[in-house]
Scaffold this motif. Structure first.
Motif, PDB file in Angstrom:
ATOM      1  N   GLY A 107       0.837  -1.067  -0.057  1.00 52.61           N
ATOM      2  CA  GLY A 107      -0.099   0.040  -0.035  1.00 52.61           C
ATOM      3  C   GLY A 107       0.937   1.308  -0.012  1.00 52.61           C
ATOM      4  O   GLY A 107       1.886   1.147   0.624  1.00 52.61           O
ATOM      5  N   ILE A 108       0.460   2.232  -0.667  1.00 48.58           N
ATOM      6  CA  ILE A 108       1.331   3.412  -0.838  1.00 48.58           C
ATOM      7  C   ILE A 108       0.479   4.747  -0.569  1.00 48.58           C
ATOM      8  O   ILE A 108      -0.756   4.790  -1.213  1.00 48.58           O
ATOM      9  CB  ILE A 108       1.869   3.588  -2.207  1.00 48.58           C
ATOM     10  N   ALA A 109       0.734   5.587   0.439  1.00 47.37           N
ATOM     11  CA  ALA A 109       0.182   6.853   0.592  1.00 47.37           C
ATOM     12  C   ALA A 109       1.052   7.945   0.341  1.00 47.37           C
ATOM     13  O   ALA A 109       2.250   7.861   1.045  1.00 47.37           O
ATOM     14  CB  ALA A 109      -0.646   6.793   1.864  1.00 47.37           C
ATOM     15  N   ALA A 110       0.882   8.887  -0.150  1.00 43.06           N
ATOM     16  CA  ALA A 110       1.636  10.178  -0.472  1.00 43.06           C
ATOM     17  C   ALA A 110       0.972  11.623  -0.614  1.00 43.06           C
ATOM     18  O   ALA A 110      -0.092  11.537  -0.898  1.00 43.06           O
ATOM     19  CB  ALA A 110       2.575   9.886  -1.473  1.00 43.06           C
ATOM     20  N   ASP A 111       1.655  12.408   0.119  1.00 36.38           N
ATOM     21  CA  ASP A 111       1.413  13.871  -0.324  1.00 36.38           C
ATOM     22  C   ASP A 111       2.682  14.713  -0.796  1.00 36.38           C
ATOM     23  O   ASP A 111       3.674  13.962  -1.016  1.00 36.38           O
ATOM     24  CB  ASP A 111       0.730  14.582   1.065  1.00 36.38           C
ATOM     25  N   GLY A 112       2.826  15.833  -0.750  1.00 39.52           N
ATOM     26  CA  GLY A 112       3.676  16.531  -1.350  1.00 39.52           C
ATOM     27  C   GLY A 112       5.145  16.293  -0.700  1.00 39.52           C
ATOM     28  O   GLY A 112       6.372  16.485  -1.429  1.00 39.52           O
ATOM     29  N   GLU A 113       5.057  15.940   0.683  1.00 36.28           N
ATOM     30  CA  GLU A 113       6.296  16.042   1.298  1.00 36.28           C
ATOM     31  C   GLU A 113       6.613  14.797   2.175  1.00 36.28           C
ATOM     32  O   GLU A 113       7.227  14.726   2.993  1.00 36.28           O
ATOM     33  CB  GLU A 113       6.426  17.305   2.131  1.00 36.28           C
ATOM     34  N   HIS A 114       5.825  13.473   1.833  1.00 37.98           N
ATOM     35  CA  HIS A 114       5.798  12.518   2.515  1.00 37.98           C
ATOM     36  C   HIS A 114       5.268  11.381   2.066  1.00 37.98           C
ATOM     37  O   HIS A 114       4.686  11.464   1.173  1.00 37.98           O
ATOM     38  CB  HIS A 114       4.854  12.604   3.944  1.00 37.98           C
ATOM     39  N   VAL A 115       6.109   9.969   2.159  1.00 37.56           N
ATOM     40  CA  VAL A 115       5.554   8.822   1.571  1.00 37.56           C
ATOM     41  C   VAL A 115       5.275   7.858   2.735  1.00 37.56           C
ATOM     42  O   VAL A 115       6.093   7.573   3.374  1.00 37.56           O
ATOM     43  CB  VAL A 115       6.660   8.525   0.330  1.00 37.56           C
ATOM     44  N   GLY A 116       4.166   7.207   2.589  1.00 34.72           N
ATOM     45  CA  GLY A 116       3.830   6.027   3.493  1.00 34.72           C
ATOM     46  C   GLY A 116       3.797   4.708   2.657  1.00 34.72           C
ATOM     47  O   GLY A 116       3.186   4.587   1.703  1.00 34.72           O
ATOM     48  N   LEU A 117       4.511   3.614   3.080  1.00 33.64           N
ATOM     49  CA  LEU A 117       4.479   2.452   2.573  1.00 33.64           C
ATOM     50  C   LEU A 117       4.087   1.312   3.456  1.00 33.64           C
ATOM     51  O   LEU A 117       4.426   1.446   4.550  1.00 33.64           O
ATOM     52  CB  LEU A 117       5.591   1.910   1.667  1.00 33.64           C
ATOM     53  N   THR A 118       3.180   0.548   3.097  1.00 38.67           N
ATOM     54  CA  THR A 118       2.895  -0.661   3.780  1.00 38.67           C
ATOM     55  C   THR A 118       3.163  -1.920   3.093  1.00 38.67           C
ATOM     56  O   THR A 118       2.234  -2.275   2.127  1.00 38.67           O
ATOM     57  CB  THR A 118       1.329  -0.563   4.263  1.00 38.67           C
ATOM     58  N   TYR A 119       4.108  -2.823   3.226  1.00 36.87           N
ATOM     59  CA  TYR A 119       4.349  -4.181   2.743  1.00 36.87           C
ATOM     60  C   TYR A 119       3.917  -5.200   3.694  1.00 36.87           C
ATOM     61  O   TYR A 119       4.131  -5.150   4.723  1.00 36.87           O
ATOM     62  CB  TYR A 119       5.914  -4.506   2.628  1.00 36.87           C
ATOM     63  N   ARG A 120       2.993  -6.049   2.939  1.00 38.76           N
ATOM     64  CA  ARG A 120       2.193  -7.022   3.631  1.00 38.76           C
ATOM     65  C   ARG A 120       2.868  -8.407   3.074  1.00 38.76           C
ATOM     66  O   ARG A 120       2.646  -8.686   1.771  1.00 38.76           O
ATOM     67  CB  ARG A 120       0.635  -7.009   3.436  1.00 38.76           C
ATOM     68  N   VAL A 121       3.474  -9.414   3.753  1.00 34.53           N
ATOM     69  CA  VAL A 121       3.941 -10.708   3.412  1.00 34.53           C
ATOM     70  C   VAL A 121       3.125 -11.739   3.830  1.00 34.53           C
ATOM     71  O   VAL A 121       2.769 -11.754   5.308  1.00 34.53           O
ATOM     72  CB  VAL A 121       5.312 -10.835   3.553  1.00 34.53           C
ATOM     73  N   THR A 122       2.589 -12.757   3.045  1.00 35.66           N
ATOM     74  CA  THR A 122       1.763 -13.827   3.661  1.00 35.66           C
ATOM     75  C   THR A 122       2.450 -15.166   3.119  1.00 35.66           C
ATOM     76  O   THR A 122       3.002 -14.952   2.262  1.00 35.66           O
ATOM     77  CB  THR A 122       0.131 -13.761   3.410  1.00 35.66           C
ATOM     78  N   GLY A 123       2.161 -16.005   4.087  1.00 33.78           N
ATOM     79  CA  GLY A 123       3.021 -17.426   3.545  1.00 33.78           C
ATOM     80  C   GLY A 123       3.387 -17.994   4.957  1.00 33.78           C
ATOM     81  O   GLY A 123       3.038 -17.674   5.900  1.00 33.78           O
ATOM     82  N   ASP A 124       4.356 -19.053   4.510  1.00 34.05           N
ATOM     83  CA  ASP A 124       4.872 -19.826   5.531  1.00 34.05           C
ATOM     84  C   ASP A 124       6.177 -18.674   6.395  1.00 34.05           C
ATOM     85  O   ASP A 124       7.255 -19.021   6.086  1.00 34.05           O
ATOM     86  CB  ASP A 124       5.619 -20.939   5.217  1.00 34.05           C
ATOM     87  N   LEU A 125       5.709 -17.785   7.131  1.00 35.45           N
ATOM     88  CA  LEU A 125       6.637 -16.802   7.692  1.00 35.45           C
ATOM     89  C   LEU A 125       7.631 -17.344   8.470  1.00 35.45           C
ATOM     90  O   LEU A 125       8.771 -16.713   8.702  1.00 35.45           O
ATOM     91  CB  LEU A 125       5.804 -15.886   8.642  1.00 35.45           C
ATOM     92  N   GLY A 126       7.735 -18.689   9.245  1.00 37.70           N
ATOM     93  CA  GLY A 126       8.475 -19.293   9.772  1.00 37.70           C
ATOM     94  C   GLY A 126       9.811 -19.624   9.082  1.00 37.70           C
ATOM     95  O   GLY A 126      11.046 -19.892   9.565  1.00 37.70           O
ATOM     96  N   ARG A 127       9.722 -19.979   7.869  1.00 41.26           N
ATOM     97  CA  ARG A 127      10.722 -20.047   6.704  1.00 41.26           C
ATOM     98  C   ARG A 127      11.517 -18.667   6.319  1.00 41.26           C
ATOM     99  O   ARG A 127      12.521 -19.207   5.771  1.00 41.26           O
ATOM    100  CB  ARG A 127      10.126 -20.866   5.742  1.00 41.26           C
ATOM    101  N   LEU A 128      10.881 -17.687   6.736  1.00 42.95           N
ATOM    102  CA  LEU A 128      11.751 -16.435   6.076  1.00 42.95           C
ATOM    103  C   LEU A 128      12.666 -15.682   7.309  1.00 42.95           C
ATOM    104  O   LEU A 128      12.359 -15.781   8.470  1.00 42.95           O
ATOM    105  CB  LEU A 128      10.511 -15.377   5.711  1.00 42.95           C
ATOM    106  N   LEU A 129      13.707 -15.298   6.695  1.00 47.02           N
ATOM    107  CA  LEU A 129      14.521 -14.265   7.559  1.00 47.02           C
ATOM    108  C   LEU A 129      13.972 -12.988   7.888  1.00 47.02           C
ATOM    109  O   LEU A 129      14.043 -12.179   6.969  1.00 47.02           O
ATOM    110  CB  LEU A 129      16.016 -14.353   6.948  1.00 47.02           C
ATOM    111  N   LEU A 130      13.162 -12.668   9.135  1.00 40.34           N
ATOM    112  CA  LEU A 130      12.526 -11.704   9.234  1.00 40.34           C
ATOM    113  C   LEU A 130      12.948 -11.311  10.719  1.00 40.34           C
ATOM    114  O   LEU A 130      12.316 -11.692  11.410  1.00 40.34           O
ATOM    115  CB  LEU A 130      11.030 -11.758   9.364  1.00 40.34           C
ATOM    116  N   PRO A 131      14.327 -10.732  10.869  1.00 34.29           N
ATOM    117  CA  PRO A 131      14.609 -10.373  12.229  1.00 34.29           C
ATOM    118  C   PRO A 131      13.710  -9.144  12.791  1.00 34.29           C
ATOM    119  O   PRO A 131      12.982  -8.639  12.226  1.00 34.29           O
ATOM    120  CB  PRO A 131      16.018  -9.887  11.946  1.00 34.29           C
TER     121      PRO A 131
END
Length: 170
Positions: A21-45
């Protein structure tokens, strides 16, 4: 929300989907990354101290590229552990320099998903071509490369084909 797709030469059996998801105005960008799956197999410190650091693409990393002219562009990288980087390129992979923008990262597990939120202060998207991408490292050593679009051949998020979204369309 924008759906990323894995590079055909580097798929993942552990990741079901990555959306941004991305939201922006003239001086700011907000991003939301969403990962689904077998999360225990991923390197997500776990999230640590926010700090600027180079070479984040060698680990799990969430990215946005902003092209602001015919050849120049910016790259922002966000790692789950709180590291981030911000660069300006004068042309394709050339004349890289650090940007002064500050970034903020938050990360959490939300039911069946891992969610990383990143905020870039002092950066808008109007008039920019945008590339959204993610590199996922798995505990077994596999790496998958996700983007809105991929060029033919090797995974290359700097490639023109990856700038698939228009900032003016947000």
């Amino acid at each position: 929300m924008y759906q990323l797709t894995p590079h055909p030469d580097h798929p993942s059996d552990a990741v079901e989907a990555i959306t941004v998801g991305i939201a922006a105005d003239g001086e700011h960008v907000g991003l939301t990354y969403r990962v689904t799956g077998d999360l225990g197999r991923l390197l997500l410190p776990g999230l640590g101290r926010l700090r600027r650091e180079d070479r984040l693409w060698t680990s799990t990393c969430f990215e946005i590229f902003l092209r602001y002219g015919p050849v120049g562009y910016r790259e922002y990288n966000f790692a789950p552990d709180g590291r981030w980087s911000a660069y300006r390129f004068a042309s394709y992979r050339r004349a890289r320099s650090n940007l002064s923008q500050k970034c903020h990262i938050e990360a959490l597990y939300d039911d069946d998903a891992y969610v990383l939120s990143a905020h870039i202060l002092g950066q808008g998207v109007a008039g920019h071509d945008i590339g959204l991408s993610t590199i996922i490292k798995e505990r077994d050593g596999r790496t998958s490369f996700w983007a809105l679009a991929h060029p033919d051949g090797d995974a290359d998020f700097h490639h023109d084909a990856c700038f698939a979204l228009k900032g003016d369309d947000l």
